[in-house]
Design an enzyme around this catalytic site. Structure first.
Site, PDB file in Angstrom:
ATOM      1  CG  HIS A 481      -1.769   1.209   1.374  1.00  0.00           C
ATOM      2  ND1 HIS A 481      -3.082   1.238   1.002  1.00  0.00           N
ATOM      3  CD2 HIS A 481      -1.493   2.452   1.852  1.00  0.00           C
ATOM      4  CE1 HIS A 481      -3.591   2.444   1.229  1.00  0.00           C
ATOM      5  NE2 HIS A 481      -2.638   3.207   1.751  1.00  0.00           N
ATOM      6  CD  GLU A 482       1.582   3.743   3.637  1.00  0.00           C
ATOM      7  OE1 GLU A 482       1.876   4.785   3.004  1.00  0.00           O
ATOM      8  OE2 GLU A 482       0.514   3.627   4.274  1.00  0.00           O
ATOM      9  CG  HIS A 485       0.373   6.312  -0.637  1.00  0.00           C
ATOM     10  ND1 HIS A 485      -0.618   7.048  -1.255  1.00  0.00           N
ATOM     11  CD2 HIS A 485      -0.203   5.760   0.473  1.00  0.00           C
ATOM     12  CE1 HIS A 485      -1.752   6.932  -0.562  1.00  0.00           C
ATOM     13  NE2 HIS A 485      -1.524   6.159   0.484  1.00  0.00           N
ATOM     14  CG  HIS A 488       0.452   9.076  -6.695  1.00  0.00           C
ATOM     15  ND1 HIS A 488      -0.659   9.419  -5.948  1.00  0.00           N
ATOM     16  CD2 HIS A 488       0.294   9.685  -7.889  1.00  0.00           C
ATOM     17  CE1 HIS A 488      -1.443  10.197  -6.672  1.00  0.00           C
ATOM     18  NE2 HIS A 488      -0.892  10.380  -7.859  1.00  0.00           N
TER      19      HIS A 488
END
Length: 693
Positions: A481-482, A485, A488
């Site tokens: 998940h991180e 990010h 991104h």
């Protein structure tokens, strides 16, 4: 100038202050952490603030006709020194703080808030921004977007208000900065101050070897007074609640966990919350909005609290029904074992693990053996390589703020540099709880070819020295998940800093992270990377099948605890109760009663420790965004399924162009439609969570 960084002039600083240097002559322009001392920060902030004030005055008081170049682009070039000081400082206050940094934070937070207000409430500056006429200039699509975002930001900050209202908005901003800082520091004090000593074999009953080892490592890190301790790090307390057969100790640990921030005394957050909610409601009213929730969601993909609440209600009903069925099965296990008690919240995880073993023959400790931290990192990197052609090279000898931190150079397939990725994976007392992505430097091209420096911070339990740190499947999902990010931020491909990386709508920002989690659950990825930490053997097919079959297990519980937090968040910020003196526990209890919250489940984040919404405004009236983004991510991953290849190059190319690399170049609906060809459906989300009828 070192490649990849912009010059950040900070005049007026002593020469021995590292922030006096326009660029850092370090590998990849990393901050020279070993040379930066706490006493350097306040002078650096003061000098950088003065420099930015001068830059703003020059733009606002110019006598030339306002143009995009001399006003908007000039704003984008201003404040580089301040950005640099703040990025280093605030990354450290979250991940490796100390009393000196905390004292500085209490001093500087309201000062920065007053400075921000002075910029956004400057009438001369606002007049020039308003006067920029895009019809007279040949602006690019990105420049149009930057101009529009600046005008939106200024209006939402109060630029159109009268002088008295502007002054009050500025006062509110400064006070909110003080309160958010105090909330965070109180929470860290409660989290780092609690340990549950485990003395003797009886206290270790039921704990698997990996957890005993992690508890021993935590005890050593806390000074070695006890042989084993459980802290409030999620990677310790959650497995303790799963495996410990000592119901009394589970209850003590759980109570400490859910009572963070409301223990009375100096670290109690309830009064802070009441004031924050009141101030947010007042600010929204000054800006012409019915509530803070209406203000917040006016600039999101959802658009209104009604739209967000409709989604939450649509998910709440099937989740509540599912959780009720799960509770009945857990209570049946309690009774079958001769337990003469009703299931409580501190029992749920323990008996859910027993049910999971019974229904799926799945043992979490068996799964962990195949998920060493190194293997999960490799899986995350390999997925990025196969999707986006990225290459990762670990850098063993670069500046870092703690010995735990690791660094990788990230490059494209052609060797060109994308940026730097830092990983800070283990829990420690100087780090706040949770997991997050941040940036020491964001990508842009306005001030040169600036490459990003992105950091992921986790709180995994550290294995004893010489042993391998193992992750639960939930921990592995958190890492993916991180890292979503992080991608991104790393893949950002914009010119203007305002639009870079994760600077997108709050209910769109979780799409890249939650979408990335899907690859962890794919057999193709697990077969390649889930390998036994001792033998290197791949996860057996039987275990892999059981793991994947159990993906929707306990999803009623998980969805209820999350959705309850999102509903309470939205209810708080739709209400003006804070203005009459908010009783936080009573308000929370009433909100939960009205949605018929199951007594055996607590909110994932109770208000006194709900850092997402009270350490700052980021997720305030916005915790729903995880679910909103999950509608997007479930639908988005279906695009790869429909292509028949979870690494389909054409689909991955669109994903990079419209999502991971696009920053805030487009409205989120336009961005999603550019990738998918249409807006999403809620049906894939309900299937993903096992809540579809």
């Amino acid at each position: 100038m070192t490649a990849g960084q912009a010059a950040a002039e900070t005049p007026g600083l002593e020469a021995d202050n590292p922030f006096s240097e326009p660029v850092w002559d370090t590998p990849h322009g990393l901050p020279p952490f070993e040379r930066i001392r706490p006493e350097h920060y306040l002078p650096a902030f003061e000098a950088a603030l003065a420099a930015h004030e001068a830059e703003i005055a020059g733009i606002a008081n110019a006598t030339t006709t306002p143009t995009f170049a001399n006003t908007v682009a000039a704003l984008e070039r201003a404040g580089l020194a301040l950005d640099r000081v703040a990025s280093v400082f605030y990354n450290l206050t979250g991940s490796h703080t100390n009393p000196e940094l905390q004292a500085i934070e209490r001093t500087i937070a309201p000062r920065l808030a007053r400075h921000g207000s002075a910029v956004y409430l400057n009438p001369a500056l606002w007049a020039r921004i308003s006067a920029v006429d895009p019809t007279r200039e040949s602006l690019s699509e990105e420049e149009h977007r930057v101009l529009d975002r600046y005008r939106t930001r200024f209006r939402r900050a109060g630029a159109d208000l009268g002088e008295a209202a502007k002054a009050r908005v500025a006062e509110i901003a400064a006070r909110m900065a003080e309160l958010g800082t105090q909330f965070s520091q109180n929470l860290l004090a409660d989290e780092s101050g609690f340990v549950l000593p485990l003395t003797g074999e009886a206290d270790l009953a039921g704990l698997p070897p990996f957890l005993i080892a992690a508890a021993a490592s935590a005890a050593k890190e806390r000074g070695g007074e006890h042989g084993h301790v459980i802290t409030l790090s999620r990677s310790l307390i959650e497995p303790f609640l799963v495996f410990s057969t000592r119901r009394d100790l589970r209850e003590r640990a759980y109570e400490a966990w859910i009572r963070r921030g409301e223990g009375g005394g100096a670290t109690d957050n309830r009064g802070i919350i009441a004031e924050i909610v009141a101030l947010r409601a007042e600010r929204a009213r000054l800006l012409g909005f019915e509530s803070f929730a209406h203000f917040k969601l006016a600039d999101t993909m959802a658009g209104s609290p009604d739209a967000a609440m409709d989604l939450l209600r649509n998910v709440w009903t099937p989740a509540q029904h599912q959780a009720g069925a799960e509770r009945d099965r857990l209570q049946a296990i309690v009774q079958a074992e001769g337990g003469n008690f009703a299931l409580q919240a501190h029992d749920w995880r323990h008996y859910a693990e027993k049910l999971r073993r019974a229904e799926h023959d799945l043992d979490e400790s068996e799964v962990k053996a195949y998920l060493p931290l190194e293997g999960v990192i490799a899986a995350a990197f390999d997925t990025a390589s196969r999707l986006f052609g990225l290459r990762f090279e670990e850098l063993p000898d670069v500046p870092r703020y703690h010995s735990d931190v690791r660094a990788w150079r990230v490059g494209n397939a052609d060797g060109s540099e994308v940026g730097l990725f830092l990983g800070d994976y283990f829990a420690r007392p100087s780090k706040r709880s949770g997991a997050w992505m941040s940036a020491f430097r964001s990508q842009e091209r306005l001030n040169g070819a600036v490459t990003p420096i992105i950091v992921n911070v986790m709180n995994f339990a550290r294995a004893p020295e010489g042993e391998v740190s193992l992750l639960s499947f939930d921990d592995a999902r958190t890492l993916f998940h991180e890292f979503g990010h992080a991608l991104h931020g790393l893949l950002s491909d914009v010119t203007y800093p305002l639009l870079a990386g994760t600077a997108v709508s709050g209910d769109f920002v979780e799409l890249p992270s939650q979408l990335y989690e899907h690859w962890l659950e794919q057999p193709e990825v697990l077969r390649r990377h889930a390998r036994h930490h001792r033998t290197g053997e791949p996860m057996p097919e039987a275990l892999l099948s059981k793991l994947l079959a159990a993906r929707t297990f306990n999803q009623g519980f998980s969805t209820v605890e999350y959705t309850a937090s999102a509903i309470v968040d939205m209810t708080l910020h739709l209400s003006a109760a804070g203005e009459e003196g908010l009783d936080v526990p009573a308000f929370e209890a009433d909100a939960l009663r009205r949605i018929a919250m199951p007594a055996e489940i607590n909110m994932r984040h109770r208000s006194p420790h709900f850092a997402h919404i009270f350490s700052g405004d980021g997720y305030a009236a916005g915790y729903y965004s995880y679910l909103w983004s999950e509608v997007l991510d479930a639908d988005a991953f279906d695009a790869f399924r429909e292509a028949g290849d979870i690494f389909d190059p054409e689909t991955a190319s669109r994903l990079r162009k419209f999502v991971y690399g696009a920053g805030n170049l487009r409205d989120p609906r336009e961005a999603y439609t550019g990738f998918r060809g249409r807006l999403p459906s809620i049906d894939p989300l309900l299937r993903k969570r096992g809540l579809a009828a």
